[in-house]
Design a protein around this motif. Sequence first.
Motif, PDB file in Angstrom:
ATOM      1  N   ASN A  58       0.832  -1.209   0.000  1.00  0.00           N
ATOM      2  CA  ASN A  58       0.000   0.000   0.000  1.00  0.00           C
ATOM      3  C   ASN A  58       0.867   1.260   0.000  1.00  0.00           C
ATOM      4  O   ASN A  58       0.596   2.224  -0.732  1.00  0.00           O
ATOM      5  CB  ASN A  58      -0.924   0.009   1.224  1.00  0.00           C
ATOM      6  CG  ASN A  58      -1.983  -1.080   1.160  1.00  0.00           C
ATOM      7  OD1 ASN A  58      -2.296  -1.596   0.085  1.00  0.00           O
ATOM      8  ND2 ASN A  58      -2.540  -1.441   2.303  1.00  0.00           N
ATOM      9  N   PHE A  61       2.534   1.815  -3.411  1.00  0.00           N
ATOM     10  CA  PHE A  61       1.620   2.356  -4.420  1.00  0.00           C
ATOM     11  C   PHE A  61       1.389   3.848  -4.187  1.00  0.00           C
ATOM     12  O   PHE A  61       1.442   4.652  -5.128  1.00  0.00           O
ATOM     13  CB  PHE A  61       0.285   1.606  -4.364  1.00  0.00           C
ATOM     14  CG  PHE A  61      -0.701   2.028  -5.422  1.00  0.00           C
ATOM     15  CD1 PHE A  61      -0.665   1.473  -6.690  1.00  0.00           C
ATOM     16  CD2 PHE A  61      -1.660   3.005  -5.155  1.00  0.00           C
ATOM     17  CE1 PHE A  61      -1.564   1.867  -7.674  1.00  0.00           C
ATOM     18  CE2 PHE A  61      -2.565   3.405  -6.124  1.00  0.00           C
ATOM     19  CZ  PHE A  61      -2.512   2.836  -7.388  1.00  0.00           C
ATOM     20  N   HIS A  77      -0.429  -3.463  -8.364  1.00  0.00           N
ATOM     21  CA  HIS A  77      -0.563  -3.463  -6.905  1.00  0.00           C
ATOM     22  C   HIS A  77      -0.555  -4.917  -6.437  1.00  0.00           C
ATOM     23  O   HIS A  77      -0.899  -5.834  -7.187  1.00  0.00           O
ATOM     24  CB  HIS A  77      -1.882  -2.772  -6.526  1.00  0.00           C
ATOM     25  CG  HIS A  77      -1.968  -2.401  -5.076  1.00  0.00           C
ATOM     26  ND1 HIS A  77      -0.871  -2.294  -4.260  1.00  0.00           N
ATOM     27  CD2 HIS A  77      -3.052  -2.127  -4.290  1.00  0.00           C
ATOM     28  CE1 HIS A  77      -1.265  -1.934  -3.046  1.00  0.00           C
ATOM     29  NE2 HIS A  77      -2.582  -1.848  -3.036  1.00  0.00           N
ATOM     30  N   TRP A 426      -2.945   9.064  -6.197  1.00  0.00           N
ATOM     31  CA  TRP A 426      -2.733   7.668  -5.800  1.00  0.00           C
ATOM     32  C   TRP A 426      -3.279   7.421  -4.397  1.00  0.00           C
ATOM     33  O   TRP A 426      -3.743   6.318  -4.089  1.00  0.00           O
ATOM     34  CB  TRP A 426      -1.258   7.284  -5.861  1.00  0.00           C
ATOM     35  CG  TRP A 426      -0.467   7.792  -7.033  1.00  0.00           C
ATOM     36  CD1 TRP A 426       0.840   8.182  -7.023  1.00  0.00           C
ATOM     37  CD2 TRP A 426      -0.896   7.945  -8.397  1.00  0.00           C
ATOM     38  NE1 TRP A 426       1.249   8.582  -8.267  1.00  0.00           N
ATOM     39  CE2 TRP A 426       0.203   8.444  -9.138  1.00  0.00           C
ATOM     40  CE3 TRP A 426      -2.100   7.734  -9.057  1.00  0.00           C
ATOM     41  CZ2 TRP A 426       0.142   8.723 -10.500  1.00  0.00           C
ATOM     42  CZ3 TRP A 426      -2.177   8.013 -10.418  1.00  0.00           C
ATOM     43  CH2 TRP A 426      -1.077   8.487 -11.116  1.00  0.00           C
ATOM     44  N   GLU A 431      -7.895   1.317   0.237  1.00  0.00           N
ATOM     45  CA  GLU A 431      -7.171   0.074   0.444  1.00  0.00           C
ATOM     46  C   GLU A 431      -8.134  -1.113   0.336  1.00  0.00           C
ATOM     47  O   GLU A 431      -9.344  -0.958   0.479  1.00  0.00           O
ATOM     48  CB  GLU A 431      -6.497   0.069   1.822  1.00  0.00           C
ATOM     49  CG  GLU A 431      -5.418   1.128   1.972  1.00  0.00           C
ATOM     50  CD  GLU A 431      -4.756   1.089   3.339  1.00  0.00           C
ATOM     51  OE1 GLU A 431      -5.175   0.237   4.176  1.00  0.00           O
ATOM     52  OE2 GLU A 431      -3.850   1.902   3.581  1.00  0.00           O
TER      53      GLU A 431
END
Length: 476
Positions: A58, A61, A77, A426, A431
């Motif tokens: 996470n 990214f 991802h 982004w 999540e």
Amino acid sequence: MNIAIRIARDEWRCLFRDRAAVSSLVLLVVLTLLAVLNAREHQRSVAAERAHYQAEANRAFEAQPDRHPHRMVHFGHFLFRPLNPLAAFDPGIDGYTGNTMFLEGHRQNSANFGDVRQHSLLLRFGQLTPAFVLQVLTPLLLVFFGHAGVARERESGTLRVLLAQGVRSRDVVLGKWLALAGFAGLALAPALLGLAWLAASGQAAWPPVLLLGAAYAGWLALWTLAVVAVSTLCRRGRDALLALLTAWALVVVMVPRWAPDVANAVVVLPSRVEDNINVQRDYLALGNAHDPGDPKFAAFRAGLLQRYGVSRIEDLPVNYKGLVGIEGERQSSALFGRYADAAFDRQERQGAVVDAFGWISPTLALRRLSMTASGTDLAAYRRFLDQAERYRYDLVQGLNRLQAQELRYADDTNPDKENRVSRIHWKAFPEFHYAPTPLADTLRKALPAGLVLLAWIGAAAALAWWLAARLGRAVR
């Protein structure tokens, strides 16, 4: 009932005078405790590791610099499948399925890095878990130390004396069963304590824990009934032992091993290579979403121009390349979904064939019930993949929309111009959060296997009761 209890007490004294029986029970209890602790520690370390790497993915990214949105589509991802706490009790198929997924545009990747592929080949032969101990080893212990319960009385002549004193044959058999059931309860206790601890500490919900406890209590009750019934039927203890060992080998080892082979023959599952070739062939037939001028998107382009009332894609108020990307991803995701659904449907049909063997081997019904309650069956794995695919699709389409809305078509088609959007975008993507199977669905899926197991228990109880009544006449 008082006579049956007295007989049970006498049988218990006989069992606990046997050093082999006591040593075996202690060894099994210790083995179960070790399995509980080992499985829990393994589950804890694996869960912590996956949570750590998910947080790292996470952060990686969100930390990407200003980029073109389609570069982020291909940057992709990672998702890591969270572990169900009850996987510590029964890991099910988790060791054979992947737990890590790479998400990217234009592809629907499968989960990779299953534990069996990452560890010793010994893992293929079964992990030391409470489920394995209770499914395989505990019935064997009950067979060895319960087979002579009634047959011993016949061989020694004490059964004839008891019946001559007015003791009913059913009281004799009931007493033997109560003693063996208490013996099985001691073997089951450590696993039940481990399950209760998981629920009491809030790591697992009580309903699936109670379902697991009831399933394994029923499983051992079935074996105690079967052992006593065979001991009642046979005139000699060694005959009862041979018959029970044969039944254990067939029910616990052989039929569960044969059933998947039969399922593979009945429902043929294409290889992964075949599926990949077919998917790639159909994917190429959709057209190239990276090429705005691909003739296979001509109808889409014409409809878009008509909707906005313009004659050239350069005059559209949004970036045509981003819109083609959205349409291409919609078509390819539908294609991938059809192939994935077809593959899982075939696997579920194979599972139905295996489940049908539960009427021959209750071990299969127990395993189905145990994996369903533990959230480690095929349905739970498919649920994760479905949610991961929806997340992937939303992520890729969100990036495509950024390209369509934040970049101009003229700039996006100019090779000399560097097109980027702010990195702030982004962080706007949510999540991934896995939603486990609802309790109602778990109970519904476990019901058929539970009914099969109950049917076996009922049949064994009825057989033992009938043989107990017949025992008195047979001795006379």
